[in-house]
Design a protein around this motif. Structure first.
Motif, PDB file in Angstrom:
ATOM      1  N   LEU A 161       3.276   8.243   5.223  1.00  0.00           N
ATOM      2  CA  LEU A 161       3.129   6.965   3.966  1.00  0.00           C
ATOM      3  C   LEU A 161       2.860   7.704   2.901  1.00  0.00           C
ATOM      4  O   LEU A 161       2.232   8.469   2.647  1.00  0.00           O
ATOM      5  CB  LEU A 161       1.635   6.288   4.733  1.00  0.00           C
ATOM      6  CG  LEU A 161       1.575   5.712   5.881  1.00  0.00           C
ATOM      7  CD1 LEU A 161       0.354   5.343   6.451  1.00  0.00           C
ATOM      8  CD2 LEU A 161       2.773   4.846   6.008  1.00  0.00           C
ATOM      9  N   LYS A 162       3.735   7.112   1.918  1.00  0.00           N
ATOM     10  CA  LYS A 162       3.606   7.740   0.651  1.00  0.00           C
ATOM     11  C   LYS A 162       3.584   6.618  -0.428  1.00  0.00           C
ATOM     12  O   LYS A 162       3.917   5.357  -0.097  1.00  0.00           O
ATOM     13  CB  LYS A 162       4.760   8.559   0.062  1.00  0.00           C
ATOM     14  CG  LYS A 162       4.856   9.912   0.920  1.00  0.00           C
ATOM     15  CD  LYS A 162       6.165  10.609   0.254  1.00  0.00           C
ATOM     16  CE  LYS A 162       6.257  12.046   1.027  1.00  0.00           C
ATOM     17  NZ  LYS A 162       5.721  12.920   0.251  1.00  0.00           N
ATOM     18  N   GLU A 163       2.575   6.728  -1.626  1.00  0.00           N
ATOM     19  CA  GLU A 163       2.539   5.604  -2.421  1.00  0.00           C
ATOM     20  C   GLU A 163       4.003   5.455  -3.480  1.00  0.00           C
ATOM     21  O   GLU A 163       4.176   4.616  -3.811  1.00  0.00           O
ATOM     22  CB  GLU A 163       1.358   5.882  -3.516  1.00  0.00           C
ATOM     23  CG  GLU A 163       0.003   5.802  -3.044  1.00  0.00           C
ATOM     24  CD  GLU A 163      -0.952   6.058  -3.885  1.00  0.00           C
ATOM     25  OE1 GLU A 163      -0.827   6.368  -4.763  1.00  0.00           O
ATOM     26  OE2 GLU A 163      -2.149   6.012  -3.131  1.00  0.00           O
ATOM     27  N   HIS A 166      -5.534  12.958   9.147  1.00  0.00           N
ATOM     28  CA  HIS A 166      -3.960  12.724   9.567  1.00  0.00           C
ATOM     29  C   HIS A 166      -3.580  11.238   9.096  1.00  0.00           C
ATOM     30  O   HIS A 166      -2.587  10.785   9.792  1.00  0.00           O
ATOM     31  CB  HIS A 166      -3.447  13.038  10.746  1.00  0.00           C
ATOM     32  CG  HIS A 166      -3.710  14.661  11.248  1.00  0.00           C
ATOM     33  ND1 HIS A 166      -2.722  15.382  10.654  1.00  0.00           N
ATOM     34  CD2 HIS A 166      -4.618  15.157  11.930  1.00  0.00           C
ATOM     35  CE1 HIS A 166      -3.156  16.493  10.855  1.00  0.00           C
ATOM     36  NE2 HIS A 166      -4.061  16.452  11.834  1.00  0.00           N
ATOM     37  N   ASN A 167      -4.456  10.637   8.484  1.00  0.00           N
ATOM     38  CA  ASN A 167      -4.144   9.199   8.211  1.00  0.00           C
ATOM     39  C   ASN A 167      -3.209   8.680   7.284  1.00  0.00           C
ATOM     40  O   ASN A 167      -3.027   7.644   7.077  1.00  0.00           O
ATOM     41  CB  ASN A 167      -5.606   8.418   7.932  1.00  0.00           C
ATOM     42  CG  ASN A 167      -5.987   8.942   6.304  1.00  0.00           C
ATOM     43  OD1 ASN A 167      -5.386   9.804   5.959  1.00  0.00           O
ATOM     44  ND2 ASN A 167      -7.001   8.211   5.872  1.00  0.00           N
ATOM     45  N   HIS A 168      -2.199   9.577   6.844  1.00  0.00           N
ATOM     46  CA  HIS A 168      -1.287   9.293   5.859  1.00  0.00           C
ATOM     47  C   HIS A 168       0.127   9.461   6.634  1.00  0.00           C
ATOM     48  O   HIS A 168       1.197   9.541   6.159  1.00  0.00           O
ATOM     49  CB  HIS A 168      -1.235  10.603   4.688  1.00  0.00           C
ATOM     50  CG  HIS A 168      -0.854  11.996   5.287  1.00  0.00           C
ATOM     51  ND1 HIS A 168      -1.928  12.711   6.087  1.00  0.00           N
ATOM     52  CD2 HIS A 168       0.104  12.583   5.410  1.00  0.00           C
ATOM     53  CE1 HIS A 168      -1.636  13.755   6.251  1.00  0.00           C
ATOM     54  NE2 HIS A 168      -0.131  13.829   5.900  1.00  0.00           N
ATOM     55  N   THR A 174       6.969   3.652   4.168  1.00  0.00           N
ATOM     56  CA  THR A 174       7.220   4.150   5.273  1.00  0.00           C
ATOM     57  C   THR A 174       8.237   5.069   5.377  1.00  0.00           C
ATOM     58  O   THR A 174       9.526   4.446   5.335  1.00  0.00           O
ATOM     59  CB  THR A 174       6.898   3.076   6.373  1.00  0.00           C
ATOM     60  OG1 THR A 174       8.065   2.245   6.302  1.00  0.00           O
ATOM     61  CG2 THR A 174       5.672   2.510   6.460  1.00  0.00           C
ATOM     62  N   ARG A 227      -2.015   4.150  13.021  1.00  0.00           N
ATOM     63  CA  ARG A 227      -2.451   5.213  11.953  1.00  0.00           C
ATOM     64  C   ARG A 227      -3.777   5.905  12.089  1.00  0.00           C
ATOM     65  O   ARG A 227      -4.733   5.043  12.489  1.00  0.00           O
ATOM     66  CB  ARG A 227      -2.682   4.172  10.519  1.00  0.00           C
ATOM     67  CG  ARG A 227      -3.018   4.949   9.390  1.00  0.00           C
ATOM     68  CD  ARG A 227      -2.924   4.329   8.129  1.00  0.00           C
ATOM     69  NE  ARG A 227      -3.238   5.135   7.002  1.00  0.00           N
ATOM     70  CZ  ARG A 227      -3.536   4.636   5.765  1.00  0.00           C
ATOM     71  NH1 ARG A 227      -3.370   3.245   5.544  1.00  0.00           N
ATOM     72  NH2 ARG A 227      -3.906   5.544   4.967  1.00  0.00           N
ATOM     73  N   SER A 278       0.870  -1.356  -0.082  1.00  0.00           N
ATOM     74  CA  SER A 278       0.054   0.043   0.111  1.00  0.00           C
ATOM     75  C   SER A 278       0.806   1.254  -0.041  1.00  0.00           C
ATOM     76  O   SER A 278       0.567   2.192  -0.791  1.00  0.00           O
ATOM     77  CB  SER A 278      -0.862   0.099   1.249  1.00  0.00           C
ATOM     78  OG  SER A 278      -1.756  -1.046   1.213  1.00  0.00           O
ATOM     79  N   PHE A 279       1.875   1.146   0.996  1.00  0.00           N
ATOM     80  CA  PHE A 279       2.547   2.606   1.009  1.00  0.00           C
ATOM     81  C   PHE A 279       3.955   2.421   1.427  1.00  0.00           C
ATOM     82  O   PHE A 279       4.210   1.242   1.979  1.00  0.00           O
ATOM     83  CB  PHE A 279       1.999   3.136   2.351  1.00  0.00           C
ATOM     84  CG  PHE A 279       0.696   3.801   1.982  1.00  0.00           C
ATOM     85  CD1 PHE A 279       0.269   4.867   1.126  1.00  0.00           C
ATOM     86  CD2 PHE A 279      -0.523   3.128   2.648  1.00  0.00           C
ATOM     87  CE1 PHE A 279      -1.074   5.421   1.098  1.00  0.00           C
ATOM     88  CE2 PHE A 279      -1.766   3.757   2.499  1.00  0.00           C
ATOM     89  CZ  PHE A 279      -2.134   4.806   1.700  1.00  0.00           C
TER      90      PHE A 279
END
Length: 199
Positions: free
Chosen positions: A99-101, A78-80, A54, A73, A51-52
């Protein structure tokens, strides 16, 4: 006066020059540093396998998510991020990871820049050294070491001098400084030279 036939010596010297290659850079047997050098030289977009990605903040202090107890999380806006609860911090939490794609690492062509700045001088050193080898004043191994030392020092100088493109602000916060090719010192410390025989 007796004439000295130097042709056999010249042939042997020429053969010794031809049989040695000079390899300068990150050690070939260190796959991690090879990857770091390639990514920095050419740039890369790194995408999450799941997903992401970290991305650690300074608060993570080099730890992995699995090493931080109470990591969660947040829900809502602020869920990123991944955070730990801390009532004294803003929003009652300390952010440990963003969290980034994907992340884009821009090219920082330290090898290409070092070559561009110095290849003419390296060629002159090689030519002068080759003449000394042919005259018996220098061994091909000594020439290889002189060139290897000079080229590796020039690459290290380029790493120290290269300050753009800048680090991302998150990276600057984690590292404590904005020096894109230096962090732990492993990359610059690994630059060395060796030789490989032609087969």
């Amino acid at each position: 006066m007796t004439d000295i036939n130097r042709i056999p010596d010249w042939i042997a010297a020429g053969k010794s020059l031809n049989e040695l290659n000079l390899l300068v850079g990150v050690p070939l047997d260190d796959s991690f540093l090879q990857m770091v050098a390639r990514v920095n030289e050419h740039g890369m977009v790194i995408r999450a396998k799941k997903s992401f990605l970290t991305i650690p903040t300074a608060a993570a202090k080099g730890r992995k998510p699995s090493e931080i107890p109470g990591l969660f999380r947040p829900k809502g806006a602020h869920n990123h991020v991944l955070a730990v609860a801390d009532k004294s911090a803003p929003y009652g939490m300390v952010i440990m990871f963003v969290l980034k794609e994907s992340v884009r690492i821009p090219p920082r062509r330290f090898l290409g820049i070092a070559y561009g700045r110095n290849h003419v001088e390296w060629s002159h050193l090689m030519a002068e050294g080759a003449l000394k080898v042919m005259d018996g004043k220098l061994s091909s191994e000594a020439l290889r070491n002189q060139l290897g030392r000079r080229i590796s020092n020039d690459i290290k100088k380029t790493i120290r001098d290269l300050h753009t493109p800048h680090n991302a602000s998150l990276t600057v916060d984690r590292k404590g400084f904005d020096d894109p090719l230096q962090d732990t010192g492993k990359l610059i410390g690994s630059i060395t030279w060796t030789h490989e025989r032609k087969f």
